[in-house]
Design an enzyme around this catalytic site. Structure first.
Site, PDB file in Angstrom:
ATOM      1  N   MET A   1      29.713  16.886  80.262  1.00  0.00           N
ATOM      2  CA  MET A   1      30.375  18.132  80.655  1.00  0.00           C
ATOM      3  C   MET A   1      31.189  18.680  79.491  1.00  0.00           C
ATOM      4  O   MET A   1      32.133  19.466  79.684  1.00  0.00           O
ATOM      5  CB  MET A   1      31.262  17.891  81.875  1.00  0.00           C
ATOM      6  CG  MET A   1      30.446  17.449  83.087  1.00  0.00           C
ATOM      7  SD  MET A   1      31.224  17.842  84.655  1.00  0.00           S
ATOM      8  CE  MET A   1      32.724  16.914  84.551  1.00  0.00           C
ATOM      9  N   GLY A   2      30.833  18.256  78.270  1.00  0.00           N
ATOM     10  CA  GLY A   2      31.553  18.757  77.096  1.00  0.00           C
ATOM     11  C   GLY A   2      32.902  18.080  76.937  1.00  0.00           C
ATOM     12  O   GLY A   2      33.138  17.009  77.486  1.00  0.00           O
TER      13      GLY A   2
ATOM     14  N   HIS B   1      31.468   9.801  74.398  1.00  0.00           N
ATOM     15  CA  HIS B   1      30.218  10.561  74.350  1.00  0.00           C
ATOM     16  C   HIS B   1      29.463  10.240  73.056  1.00  0.00           C
ATOM     17  O   HIS B   1      28.233  10.081  73.061  1.00  0.00           O
ATOM     18  CB  HIS B   1      30.499  12.066  74.400  1.00  0.00           C
ATOM     19  CG  HIS B   1      31.189  12.525  75.644  1.00  0.00           C
ATOM     20  ND1 HIS B   1      32.460  13.039  75.635  1.00  0.00           N
ATOM     21  CD2 HIS B   1      30.791  12.565  76.935  1.00  0.00           C
ATOM     22  CE1 HIS B   1      32.817  13.385  76.865  1.00  0.00           C
ATOM     23  NE2 HIS B   1      31.820  13.097  77.673  1.00  0.00           N
TER      24      HIS B   1
ATOM     25  N   GLN C   1      29.972  19.432  91.799  1.00  0.00           N
ATOM     26  CA  GLN C   1      30.560  18.103  91.933  1.00  0.00           C
ATOM     27  C   GLN C   1      32.084  18.150  92.046  1.00  0.00           C
ATOM     28  O   GLN C   1      32.720  17.122  92.215  1.00  0.00           O
ATOM     29  CB  GLN C   1      30.129  17.195  90.788  1.00  0.00           C
ATOM     30  CG  GLN C   1      30.724  17.537  89.446  1.00  0.00           C
ATOM     31  CD  GLN C   1      30.008  16.815  88.329  1.00  0.00           C
ATOM     32  OE1 GLN C   1      28.816  16.985  88.106  1.00  0.00           O
ATOM     33  NE2 GLN C   1      30.743  15.976  87.622  1.00  0.00           N
TER      34      GLN C   1
HETATM   35  P1  AMP Z   1      31.459  13.475  81.293  1.00  0.00           P
HETATM   36  O1  AMP Z   1      31.373  14.471  80.192  1.00  0.00           O
HETATM   37  O2  AMP Z   1      32.846  12.977  81.566  1.00  0.00           O
HETATM   38  O3  AMP Z   1      30.711  13.884  82.526  1.00  0.00           O
HETATM   39  O4  AMP Z   1      30.698  12.191  80.758  1.00  0.00           O
HETATM   40  C1  AMP Z   1      29.409  12.275  80.223  1.00  0.00           C
HETATM   41  C2  AMP Z   1      28.901  10.876  79.989  1.00  0.00           C
HETATM   42  O5  AMP Z   1      29.775  10.201  79.087  1.00  0.00           O
HETATM   43  C3  AMP Z   1      28.846  10.024  81.262  1.00  0.00           C
HETATM   44  O6  AMP Z   1      27.673   9.221  81.224  1.00  0.00           O
HETATM   45  C4  AMP Z   1      30.078   9.186  81.155  1.00  0.00           C
HETATM   46  O7  AMP Z   1      29.992   7.960  81.844  1.00  0.00           O
HETATM   47  C5  AMP Z   1      30.148   8.964  79.663  1.00  0.00           C
HETATM   48  N1  AMP Z   1      31.488   8.596  79.262  1.00  0.00           N
HETATM   49  C6  AMP Z   1      32.645   9.240  79.574  1.00  0.00           C
HETATM   50  N2  AMP Z   1      33.706   8.561  79.091  1.00  0.00           N
HETATM   51  C7  AMP Z   1      33.209   7.474  78.476  1.00  0.00           C
HETATM   52  C8  AMP Z   1      33.791   6.377  77.760  1.00  0.00           C
HETATM   53  N3  AMP Z   1      35.110   6.261  77.620  1.00  0.00           N
HETATM   54  N4  AMP Z   1      32.960   5.446  77.248  1.00  0.00           N
HETATM   55  C9  AMP Z   1      31.610   5.545  77.390  1.00  0.00           C
HETATM   56  N5  AMP Z   1      31.004   6.548  78.042  1.00  0.00           N
HETATM   57  C10 AMP Z   1      31.781   7.496  78.567  1.00  0.00           C
END
Ligand code: AMP
Length: 373
Positions: free
Chosen positions: A67-68, A74, A98
């Site tokens: 989600m950026g 990431h 969501q």
């Molecule tokens: P989000 O942008 O928060 O929706 O996350 C996108 C992806 O990055 C998802 O697969 C998350 O589980 C992963 N992600 C977010 N935070 C972390 C982190 N601290 N370590 C590893 N992966 C992460």
């Protein structure tokens, strides 16, 4: 394939995804980052054409949905994807379905320009390491992602949805009833559009990985799921796009969740298997930290609510009374960091403070207890 080169959007346009232009743009940011072959797609048809070309050239695609507001967590996903695919496709889309109607959709951080810089630098690193490259970013509009109806976050809601029951209703889903419906739905759309060989999701959102795994199985999706370890701050706090809202005071107290989970993990490693034997130190610690905060002056403290601390089956995420050594378990938790009271002059209170809109910040974390035999 047509090839276009555009400069990075100006500051005025920076927070928006780039405007449509023959289907894609190149990600060329600062002069040092020119010549990066990352294409930015806004629409489905050009992305599909691009994907088809990759397939015909026997290239492999690793998909990293985000989600950026990109951070090192990431980046870790991208690096893993680049280690086993020729092409990494990063999606950036803040998915409205969501977010519950009272949740933080409007204030979710949007940092397009910084995200492009992060991806540009990462791609350079991957190029010099001889890894796969970040060759495409997909940043669609909501009209593209939800072509029939405006997206609906109500219950039961109107629209075309994917749901996994009861998996999506437990834990995070109990607190955020539309969350996994939205996640599963947008992921199914992204998978259909991008047709990746492999998916990269973070262990940080462990229940999400179980939802995706179930989707792959139940809908016969032809792609492999990779789950990448959680990236953390040195003290253990899991990186999250939402951490920018914490500010120093809540940031310091927010480590309580990770500490509590680690205490429960120690119980497991010391041979405890019964639910209460594993979990009691986690509850005792969070209660103690909260009591300590409540004893402090309002101008110094950061209060929180523990939403849940869970010991669950590693596949179904259902609560268990005892850990089966052959299966292990998942320890997970969520806390809501409440808005700080009585902010002090000079105190760094988090990004939203600038707009005088202190919001609660939800923190989640987990530890996988591996099988012992
Ligand atoms: P989000 O942008 O928060 O929706 O996350 C996108 C992806 O990055 C998802 O697969 C998350 O589980 C992963 N992600 C977010 N935070 C972390 C982190 N601290 N370590 C590893 N992966 C992460």
């Amino acid at each position: 394939m047509a090839s276009l080169r555009c400069l990075l959007p100006s500051r005025a346009r920076a927070k928006q995804a780039p405007a449509k232009s023959n289907g894609f743009r190149f990600l060329s940011t600062s002069p040092s980052l020119r010549n990066i072959p990352t294409r930015i797609f806004r629409d489905v048809a050009p992305l599909r054409a691009y994907r088809r070309e990759l397939l015909l050239n026997k290239r492999t695609v690793g998909l990293v949905p985000t989600m950026g507001a990109l951070h090192d967590g990431h980046a870790s996903l991208v690096r893993h994807a680049a280690a086993e695919n020729t092409d990494v496709l990063v999606t950036i889309y803040v998915n409205p379905t969501q977010f519950g109607q009272n949740e933080d959709l409007a204030s979710y951080p949007k940092t397009w320009e910084a995200d492009m810089q992060v991806l540009g630098k990462l791609d350079q690193e991957l190029a010099s390491a001889g890894q796969g490259r970040v060759t495409a970013v997909f940043a669609p509009s909501t009209k593209t992602m939800y072509p029939t109806l405006p997206p609906d976050s109500s219950i039961p809601g109107v629209g075309s949805f994917i749901e996994m029951r009861p998996l999506g209703q437990l834990l995070e889903g109990a607190s955020r009833p539309v969350f996994f419906r939205g996640v599963a739905t947008v992921c199914m759309k992204l998978f259909n559009i991008c047709a990746p060989d492999r998916l990269y999701f973070g262990q940080k959102d462990i229940q999400q990985t179980r939802v995706i795994r179930r989707m792959i199985k139940d809908f016969h999706l032809d792609m492999d799921l990779r789950i990448i370890p959680t990236s953390r701050e040195p003290d253990g706090l899991a990186l999250s796009s939402r951490n920018v809202y914490l500010g120093a005071r809540r940031r310091d107290v927010g480590i309580v969740l990770n500490q509590a989970l680690r205490m429960a993990e120690t119980q497991y490693l010391n041979g405890k298997r019964l639910r209460n034997d594993v979990l009691w130190p986690a509850f005792a610690h969070s209660n103690q930290v909260l009591a300590d905060q409540e004893d402090m002056e309002p101008s110094k403290r950061a209060k929180f609510q523990v939403d849940y601390i869970s010991l669950a089956d590693p596949d179904t995420m259902e609560e268990i009374d005892q850990i089966d050594d052959t299966k292990g378990a998942i320890l997970s938790g969520a806390v809501k960091m409440l808005p700080v009271e009585e902010s002090q002059e000079g105190e760094e209170l988090g990004r939203l403070d600038v707009e005088n809109r202190q919001v609660p910040v939800r923190l989640i974390d987990n530890i996988v207890l591996d099988p012992m035999r």
